[in-house]
Design a protein around this motif. Structure first.
Motif, PDB file in Angstrom:
ATOM      1  N   LEU A  92      46.032  41.024  42.736  1.00  0.00           N
ATOM      2  CA  LEU A  92      45.151  40.117  42.833  1.00  0.00           C
ATOM      3  C   LEU A  92      45.212  39.322  43.975  1.00  0.00           C
ATOM      4  O   LEU A  92      46.427  38.658  44.035  1.00  0.00           O
ATOM      5  CB  LEU A  92      44.933  39.219  41.444  1.00  0.00           C
ATOM      6  CG  LEU A  92      44.363  37.707  41.769  1.00  0.00           C
ATOM      7  CD1 LEU A  92      42.833  38.106  42.175  1.00  0.00           C
ATOM      8  CD2 LEU A  92      44.387  37.088  40.449  1.00  0.00           C
TER       9      LEU A  92
ATOM     10  N   PHE B 171      39.622  35.536  36.920  1.00  0.00           N
ATOM     11  CA  PHE B 171      39.645  36.926  37.075  1.00  0.00           C
ATOM     12  C   PHE B 171      40.871  37.517  36.222  1.00  0.00           C
ATOM     13  O   PHE B 171      40.798  38.375  35.509  1.00  0.00           O
ATOM     14  CB  PHE B 171      39.668  37.401  38.585  1.00  0.00           C
ATOM     15  CG  PHE B 171      40.084  38.530  38.731  1.00  0.00           C
ATOM     16  CD1 PHE B 171      39.041  39.710  38.781  1.00  0.00           C
ATOM     17  CD2 PHE B 171      41.299  39.215  38.630  1.00  0.00           C
ATOM     18  CE1 PHE B 171      39.170  41.057  38.836  1.00  0.00           C
ATOM     19  CE2 PHE B 171      41.627  40.673  38.712  1.00  0.00           C
ATOM     20  CZ  PHE B 171      40.562  41.587  38.742  1.00  0.00           C
TER      21      PHE B 171
ATOM     22  N   SER C 130      40.393  37.336  32.592  1.00  0.00           N
ATOM     23  CA  SER C 130      39.534  38.654  31.831  1.00  0.00           C
ATOM     24  C   SER C 130      40.434  39.746  32.144  1.00  0.00           C
ATOM     25  O   SER C 130      40.009  40.525  31.120  1.00  0.00           O
ATOM     26  CB  SER C 130      38.310  38.578  32.693  1.00  0.00           C
ATOM     27  OG  SER C 130      37.512  37.287  32.808  1.00  0.00           O
ATOM     28  N   ALA C 131      40.681  40.131  33.178  1.00  0.00           N
ATOM     29  CA  ALA C 131      41.507  41.239  33.523  1.00  0.00           C
ATOM     30  C   ALA C 131      42.742  41.492  32.224  1.00  0.00           C
ATOM     31  O   ALA C 131      42.795  42.621  31.721  1.00  0.00           O
ATOM     32  CB  ALA C 131      42.223  41.309  34.705  1.00  0.00           C
TER      33      ALA C 131
ATOM     34  N   VAL D  66      42.050  43.287  44.184  1.00  0.00           N
ATOM     35  CA  VAL D  66      40.639  42.476  44.318  1.00  0.00           C
ATOM     36  C   VAL D  66      41.068  41.334  45.136  1.00  0.00           C
ATOM     37  O   VAL D  66      42.275  40.823  45.093  1.00  0.00           O
ATOM     38  CB  VAL D  66      40.027  41.993  42.835  1.00  0.00           C
ATOM     39  CG1 VAL D  66      39.446  43.112  42.109  1.00  0.00           C
ATOM     40  CG2 VAL D  66      41.063  41.143  42.360  1.00  0.00           C
TER      41      VAL D  66
ATOM     42  N   ALA E 272      39.808  37.499  45.308  1.00  0.00           N
ATOM     43  CA  ALA E 272      39.164  36.405  44.534  1.00  0.00           C
ATOM     44  C   ALA E 272      39.430  35.129  44.964  1.00  0.00           C
ATOM     45  O   ALA E 272      40.848  34.707  45.081  1.00  0.00           O
ATOM     46  CB  ALA E 272      39.461  36.505  43.173  1.00  0.00           C
TER      47      ALA E 272
ATOM     48  N   SER F  42      35.137  41.784  43.105  1.00  0.00           N
ATOM     49  CA  SER F  42      35.970  40.725  42.528  1.00  0.00           C
ATOM     50  C   SER F  42      35.178  40.320  41.136  1.00  0.00           C
ATOM     51  O   SER F  42      35.895  39.566  40.226  1.00  0.00           O
ATOM     52  CB  SER F  42      35.949  39.633  43.226  1.00  0.00           C
ATOM     53  OG  SER F  42      34.727  39.169  43.865  1.00  0.00           O
ATOM     54  N   ILE F  43      34.171  41.189  40.887  1.00  0.00           N
ATOM     55  CA  ILE F  43      33.486  40.540  39.573  1.00  0.00           C
ATOM     56  C   ILE F  43      33.468  41.883  38.442  1.00  0.00           C
ATOM     57  O   ILE F  43      32.835  41.896  37.731  1.00  0.00           O
ATOM     58  CB  ILE F  43      31.933  40.196  39.995  1.00  0.00           C
ATOM     59  CG1 ILE F  43      31.038  41.464  40.506  1.00  0.00           C
ATOM     60  CG2 ILE F  43      31.889  38.965  40.534  1.00  0.00           C
ATOM     61  CD1 ILE F  43      29.461  41.049  40.628  1.00  0.00           C
TER      62      ILE F  43
ATOM     63  N   LEU G  97      33.894  40.547  35.116  1.00  0.00           N
ATOM     64  CA  LEU G  97      33.411  39.153  34.906  1.00  0.00           C
ATOM     65  C   LEU G  97      31.842  39.125  34.776  1.00  0.00           C
ATOM     66  O   LEU G  97      31.048  38.378  34.918  1.00  0.00           O
ATOM     67  CB  LEU G  97      33.669  38.371  36.354  1.00  0.00           C
ATOM     68  CG  LEU G  97      34.967  38.112  36.347  1.00  0.00           C
ATOM     69  CD1 LEU G  97      35.253  37.334  37.881  1.00  0.00           C
ATOM     70  CD2 LEU G  97      35.679  37.212  35.316  1.00  0.00           C
TER      71      LEU G  97
END
Length: 220
Positions: free
Chosen positions: A7, A18, A21-22, A73, A75, A127-128, A131
Motif C-alpha cells: 500500500l 483501504f 478492508s484488505a 495499490v 491510495a 485502489s478500489i 472497496l
C-alpha cells in the motif's frame, strides 16, 4: 488470490479505509508511508509500515523487492508540488524519471511511477479493488436537495470543470451565481475550496469531474 499487498499511501483517510478492508479479507498489508503526506494513524491498521520521502523512489523499489511484494495499490493524494520544494530530497532514480517526462503533470508523474513498477514485475491494482461497498450510487447523497440556483451553477461549472480536466490542470471548479470563484490546479481541491470561500462566502457550489482518460488504479 492475493495474500500480501503493498500500500503506497498518500494523505487523507483513503489509505486507512483501504487497509481496513484488505485486512478484513485476510490480506497482509505492507504500507509505504510518505513522510510529508501520510497520517501516522495508518500504523494501527497495517501489518507493517515503512517510511520514506516523496522523492525516494529507489528506496520504494528496495522495500517492495525485499518484502517480495508483487501487487501494490496507490491510495490517497500525494501533492506532486512537493517534488519542486528545494528542501525535499530527490534521489537519482526519481531525478531520472522526472527528466525523461514530456511534462510534469500529476498524471505524467504517477503514470511513470506505475509503469516503472510494472516493468519491475509489480502489478499496480485499482485502489478500489476491495472497496465496492464504499462507492456512492448515482444521485443525491444528502438530505438537502439542490434548488434551481444550485442546479444552474452545477450545469455552468460542469462544462468548465470538464475543460480543465481535459487539459489535466485540475478536476474541480467552485462557482456561485455563474461566477467562477476558483479553478483547481496544483494546490488540490481542498485549497481551491478554501480560496473560493474567501470570495463567495456561503452558497458556493463545488463541481468535481473525472478526467477523460482517468486511471482508476490511482486516481479515484
Amino acid at each position: 488470490m492475493i495474500g500480501k499487498i503493498g500500500l503506497i499511501a498518500g494523505n487523507g483517510r483513503f489509505p486507512i479505509i483501504f487497509a481496513q478492508s484488505a485486512r478484513k479479507k485476510g490480506i497482509e498489508v505492507v504500507a509505504i508511508g510518505i513522510n510529508e503526506e501520510t497520517s501516522k494513524e495508518l500504523e494501527k491498521f497495517v501489518n507493517k509500515i515503512y517510511w520514506l520521502g516523496v522523492g525516494e523512489l529507489e528506496k520504494l523499489l528496495k522495500i517492495l523487492r525485499e518484502e517480495n511484494i508483487r501487487s501494490v495499490v496507490m491510495a490517497g493524494q500525494v501533492r506532486h508540488k512537493l517534488l519542486f520544494d528545494k528542501d525535499i530530497k530527490i534521489d537519482q532514480r526519481m531525478q531520472f524519471l522526472l527528466g525523461n517526462l514530456r511534462n510534469k503533470k500529476t498524471d505524467s508523474i504517477i503514470g511513470a511511477v506505475a509503469r516503472l513498477l510494472e516493468f519491475k514485475g509489480i502489478k499496480v491494482l485499482s485502489s478500489i479493488i476491495f472497496l465496492s461497498d464504499c462507492l456512492p450510487k448515482k444521485g443525491v447523497l444528502t438530505k438537502l436537495l439542490p434548488d434551481e440556483r444550485v442546479l444552474k451553477d452545477i450545469e455552468f461549472g460542469r462544462k468548465i470543470a470538464k475543460a480543465i480536466a481535459g487539459l489535466d490542470i485540475g478536476q474541480s471548479v467552485v462557482v456561485k451565481d455563474k461566477v467562477v470563484l476558483a479553478v483547481e490546479s496544483i494546490e488540490g481541491t481542498d485549497e481551491a475550496i478554501r480560496r473560493a470561500v474567501r470570495y463567495g462566502k456561503d452558497g458556493i457550489v463545488v463541481i468535481k469531474v473525472t478526467k477523460p482518460r482517468q486511471d482508476m488504479r490511482f486516481d479515484v
